[in-house]
Design a protein around this motif. Structure first.
Motif, PDB file in Angstrom:
ATOM      1  N   LEU A  40       0.820  -1.210   0.000  1.00 41.62           N
ATOM      2  CA  LEU A  40       0.000   0.000   0.000  1.00 41.62           C
ATOM      3  C   LEU A  40       0.854   1.260   0.000  1.00 41.62           C
ATOM      4  O   LEU A  40       0.411   2.327  -0.428  1.00 41.62           O
ATOM      5  CB  LEU A  40      -0.945   0.006   1.200  1.00 41.62           C
ATOM      6  CG  LEU A  40      -2.054  -1.052   1.198  1.00 41.62           C
ATOM      7  CD1 LEU A  40      -2.974  -0.857   2.391  1.00 41.62           C
ATOM      8  CD2 LEU A  40      -2.855  -1.017  -0.102  1.00 41.62           C
ATOM      9  N   ASN A  41       2.108   1.139   0.463  1.00 38.98           N
ATOM     10  CA  ASN A  41       2.995   2.296   0.496  1.00 38.98           C
ATOM     11  C   ASN A  41       3.560   2.640  -0.884  1.00 38.98           C
ATOM     12  O   ASN A  41       4.056   3.739  -1.090  1.00 38.98           O
ATOM     13  CB  ASN A  41       4.154   2.042   1.462  1.00 38.98           C
ATOM     14  CG  ASN A  41       3.694   1.955   2.909  1.00 38.98           C
ATOM     15  OD1 ASN A  41       2.679   2.538   3.282  1.00 38.98           O
ATOM     16  ND2 ASN A  41       4.432   1.217   3.726  1.00 38.98           N
ATOM     17  N   VAL A  42       3.492   1.688  -1.827  1.00 36.50           N
ATOM     18  CA  VAL A  42       4.140   1.922  -3.123  1.00 36.50           C
ATOM     19  C   VAL A  42       3.196   1.832  -4.314  1.00 36.50           C
ATOM     20  O   VAL A  42       3.600   2.130  -5.438  1.00 36.50           O
ATOM     21  CB  VAL A  42       5.310   0.936  -3.351  1.00 36.50           C
ATOM     22  CG1 VAL A  42       6.394   1.143  -2.316  1.00 36.50           C
ATOM     23  CG2 VAL A  42       4.819  -0.511  -3.356  1.00 36.50           C
ATOM     24  N   CYS A  43       1.951   1.456  -4.098  1.00 31.30           N
ATOM     25  CA  CYS A  43       1.058   1.199  -5.234  1.00 31.30           C
ATOM     26  C   CYS A  43       0.109   2.353  -5.529  1.00 31.30           C
ATOM     27  O   CYS A  43      -0.843   2.167  -6.297  1.00 31.30           O
ATOM     28  CB  CYS A  43       0.245  -0.076  -4.989  1.00 31.30           C
ATOM     29  SG  CYS A  43      -1.114   0.135  -3.789  1.00 31.30           S
ATOM     30  N   GLN A  44       0.356   3.517  -4.965  1.00 31.56           N
ATOM     31  CA  GLN A  44      -0.605   4.607  -5.107  1.00 31.56           C
ATOM     32  C   GLN A  44      -0.821   5.034  -6.553  1.00 31.56           C
ATOM     33  O   GLN A  44      -1.897   5.535  -6.908  1.00 31.56           O
ATOM     34  CB  GLN A  44      -0.147   5.812  -4.273  1.00 31.56           C
ATOM     35  CG  GLN A  44      -0.039   5.526  -2.777  1.00 31.56           C
ATOM     36  CD  GLN A  44      -1.341   5.003  -2.189  1.00 31.56           C
ATOM     37  OE1 GLN A  44      -2.402   5.567  -2.423  1.00 31.56           O
ATOM     38  NE2 GLN A  44      -1.267   3.915  -1.432  1.00 31.56           N
ATOM     39  N   TYR A  45       0.166   4.830  -7.410  1.00 27.66           N
ATOM     40  CA  TYR A  45       0.027   5.253  -8.806  1.00 27.66           C
ATOM     41  C   TYR A  45      -0.551   4.140  -9.688  1.00 27.66           C
ATOM     42  O   TYR A  45      -0.834   4.359 -10.867  1.00 27.66           O
ATOM     43  CB  TYR A  45       1.380   5.693  -9.375  1.00 27.66           C
ATOM     44  CG  TYR A  45       2.346   4.552  -9.573  1.00 27.66           C
ATOM     45  CD1 TYR A  45       2.440   3.904 -10.797  1.00 27.66           C
ATOM     46  CD2 TYR A  45       3.163   4.126  -8.536  1.00 27.66           C
ATOM     47  CE1 TYR A  45       3.312   2.853 -10.974  1.00 27.66           C
ATOM     48  CE2 TYR A  45       4.039   3.079  -8.714  1.00 27.66           C
ATOM     49  CZ  TYR A  45       4.111   2.441  -9.930  1.00 27.66           C
ATOM     50  OH  TYR A  45       4.978   1.394 -10.107  1.00 27.66           O
ATOM     51  N   TRP A  46      -0.744   2.953  -9.168  1.00 30.83           N
ATOM     52  CA  TRP A  46      -1.228   1.833  -9.979  1.00 30.83           C
ATOM     53  C   TRP A  46      -2.589   2.091 -10.619  1.00 30.83           C
ATOM     54  O   TRP A  46      -2.779   1.754 -11.802  1.00 30.83           O
ATOM     55  CB  TRP A  46      -1.256   0.550  -9.139  1.00 30.83           C
ATOM     56  CG  TRP A  46       0.069  -0.144  -9.033  1.00 30.83           C
ATOM     57  CD1 TRP A  46       1.298   0.435  -9.015  1.00 30.83           C
ATOM     58  CD2 TRP A  46       0.293  -1.554  -8.921  1.00 30.83           C
ATOM     59  NE1 TRP A  46       2.284  -0.525  -8.882  1.00 30.83           N
ATOM     60  CE2 TRP A  46       1.691  -1.752  -8.829  1.00 30.83           C
ATOM     61  CE3 TRP A  46      -0.544  -2.661  -8.864  1.00 30.83           C
ATOM     62  CZ2 TRP A  46       2.262  -3.021  -8.710  1.00 30.83           C
ATOM     63  CZ3 TRP A  46       0.019  -3.928  -8.744  1.00 30.83           C
ATOM     64  CH2 TRP A  46       1.411  -4.099  -8.668  1.00 30.83           C
ATOM     65  N   PRO A  47      -3.572   2.653  -9.914  1.00 33.25           N
ATOM     66  CA  PRO A  47      -4.865   2.886 -10.569  1.00 33.25           C
ATOM     67  C   PRO A  47      -4.738   3.717 -11.844  1.00 33.25           C
ATOM     68  O   PRO A  47      -5.284   3.355 -12.893  1.00 33.25           O
ATOM     69  CB  PRO A  47      -5.675   3.626  -9.493  1.00 33.25           C
ATOM     70  CG  PRO A  47      -5.096   3.142  -8.208  1.00 33.25           C
ATOM     71  CD  PRO A  47      -3.620   3.018  -8.469  1.00 33.25           C
ATOM     72  N   GLU A  48      -3.997   4.796 -11.770  1.00 33.51           N
ATOM     73  CA  GLU A  48      -3.818   5.650 -12.946  1.00 33.51           C
ATOM     74  C   GLU A  48      -3.042   4.925 -14.032  1.00 33.51           C
ATOM     75  O   GLU A  48      -3.355   5.043 -15.226  1.00 33.51           O
ATOM     76  CB  GLU A  48      -3.095   6.940 -12.531  1.00 33.51           C
ATOM     77  CG  GLU A  48      -3.002   7.992 -13.634  1.00 33.51           C
ATOM     78  CD  GLU A  48      -1.836   7.747 -14.596  1.00 33.51           C
ATOM     79  OE1 GLU A  48      -1.932   8.155 -15.775  1.00 33.51           O
ATOM     80  OE2 GLU A  48      -0.824   7.147 -14.161  1.00 33.51           O
ATOM     81  N   LEU A  49      -2.029   4.152 -13.638  1.00 35.84           N
ATOM     82  CA  LEU A  49      -1.190   3.436 -14.603  1.00 35.84           C
ATOM     83  C   LEU A  49      -2.016   2.431 -15.403  1.00 35.84           C
ATOM     84  O   LEU A  49      -1.984   2.423 -16.643  1.00 35.84           O
ATOM     85  CB  LEU A  49      -0.046   2.723 -13.882  1.00 35.84           C
ATOM     86  CG  LEU A  49       0.799   1.774 -14.740  1.00 35.84           C
ATOM     87  CD1 LEU A  49       1.574   2.548 -15.797  1.00 35.84           C
ATOM     88  CD2 LEU A  49       1.755   0.958 -13.866  1.00 35.84           C
ATOM     89  N   PHE A  50      -2.746   1.573 -14.710  1.00 38.75           N
ATOM     90  CA  PHE A  50      -3.517   0.552 -15.414  1.00 38.75           C
ATOM     91  C   PHE A  50      -4.634   1.170 -16.239  1.00 38.75           C
ATOM     92  O   PHE A  50      -4.964   0.669 -17.325  1.00 38.75           O
ATOM     93  CB  PHE A  50      -4.058  -0.478 -14.424  1.00 38.75           C
ATOM     94  CG  PHE A  50      -3.037  -1.491 -13.999  1.00 38.75           C
ATOM     95  CD1 PHE A  50      -2.792  -2.615 -14.774  1.00 38.75           C
ATOM     96  CD2 PHE A  50      -2.284  -1.311 -12.849  1.00 38.75           C
ATOM     97  CE1 PHE A  50      -1.845  -3.546 -14.397  1.00 38.75           C
ATOM     98  CE2 PHE A  50      -1.328  -2.236 -12.464  1.00 38.75           C
ATOM     99  CZ  PHE A  50      -1.102  -3.358 -13.240  1.00 38.75           C
ATOM    100  N   SER A  51      -5.215   2.258 -15.742  1.00 32.87           N
ATOM    101  CA  SER A  51      -6.227   2.956 -16.515  1.00 32.87           C
ATOM    102  C   SER A  51      -5.617   3.543 -17.789  1.00 32.87           C
ATOM    103  O   SER A  51      -6.196   3.427 -18.882  1.00 32.87           O
ATOM    104  CB  SER A  51      -6.862   4.062 -15.669  1.00 32.87           C
ATOM    105  OG  SER A  51      -7.852   4.738 -16.404  1.00 32.87           O
ATOM    106  N   ARG A  52      -4.432   4.135 -17.657  1.00 36.45           N
ATOM    107  CA  ARG A  52      -3.746   4.729 -18.820  1.00 36.45           C
ATOM    108  C   ARG A  52      -3.385   3.678 -19.857  1.00 36.45           C
ATOM    109  O   ARG A  52      -3.393   3.951 -21.067  1.00 36.45           O
ATOM    110  CB  ARG A  52      -2.499   5.468 -18.323  1.00 36.45           C
ATOM    111  CG  ARG A  52      -1.606   6.028 -19.416  1.00 36.45           C
ATOM    112  CD  ARG A  52      -0.698   7.132 -18.901  1.00 36.45           C
ATOM    113  NE  ARG A  52      -0.141   6.854 -17.609  1.00 36.45           N
ATOM    114  CZ  ARG A  52       1.153   6.534 -17.395  1.00 36.45           C
ATOM    115  NH1 ARG A  52       1.983   6.433 -18.414  1.00 36.45           N
ATOM    116  NH2 ARG A  52       1.601   6.342 -16.175  1.00 36.45           N
TER     117      ARG A  52
END
Length: 216
Positions: free
Chosen positions: A25-37
């Motif tokens: 949880l400390n490192v995945c904050q950008y994953w939602p935007e990444l997978f959406s992109r």
């Protein structure tokens, strides 16, 4: 999809999971935007490979956010141990019933039937997957932190990754052993990128602790 991904991350804390660490949880904050992109469609059949899963926090996040098709699968590879040399001071881990804790956490998602667990050395299990000619849409590399092991996981994993697939390495800036660079992932990741540069497109993210690669 981005809104759905962002709101479900908190479920990993508020539901009935049994996590003693919150590394993911400390490192995945950008994953939602990444997978959406990248246009990830969770309703399509997806194949995911996770090398190193510990208590299953990343596994559960992926089950909740990246998979919404009964024909999808996540293959999880782990020895379910932590090397003694990494268990010092603040990094003392609760390893009692680690595997059972992983199984419990996966079951909380209600999607445990979509998870295949391979216990043991990742090089052996990855070789077995290669021999069975499996292929994956997304591979998350977070197993052994020794540089040569990371390199081996990357090479074998790359053989399993589909063209256009995504590979993410965790702990690129990990410095547990300070100046002992061969006992940290960075050298292995850099070596892999240099050797496979013609097949790789690096995906830029807001932070550098993880490295994201697309297979050309």
């Amino acid at each position: 999809m981005t809104q759905n991904l962002n709101t479900q991350s908190n479920n990993l804390i508020t539901q009935d999971y049994q996590f003693t660490q919150t590394w993911f949880l400390n490192v995945c904050q950008y994953w939602p935007e990444l997978f959406s992109r990248l246009g990830w469609n969770s309703k399509e059949p997806k194949m995911i490979l996770e090398i190193g899963c510990f208590e299953g926090q990343a596994t559960c996040w992926m089950l909740e956010n990246l998979i919404d098709n009964e024909n999808s699968q996540i293959f999880c590879l782990d020895i379910f141990e932590v090397p003694e040399e990494e268990q010092t001071g603040q990094y003392k881990y609760d390893l009692k019933d680690l595997f059972q804790r992983f199984i419990h956490n996966v079951s909380v998602t209600g999607k445990e039937d979509l998870v295949q667990v391979l216990v043991g050395d990742s090089k052996y299990n990855l070789s077995q997957l290669v021999s069975h000619e499996l292929s994956f849409d997304f591979i998350y590399v977070d197993g052994s932190h020794d540089a040569k092991d990371v390199l081996a996981d990357a090479i074998l994993g790359w053989m399993l990754l589909k063209k256009g697939g995504l590979m993410i390495f965790d702990d690129y800036l990990w410095e547990f052993f300070e100046q002992d660079i061969v006992s940290a992932p960075k050298m292995g990741i850099d070596s892999f990128i240099n050797c496979y540069s013609r097949e790789i497109r690096i995906i830029r993210t807001p932070q550098n602790y993880q490295v994201c690669l697309l297979k050309k």
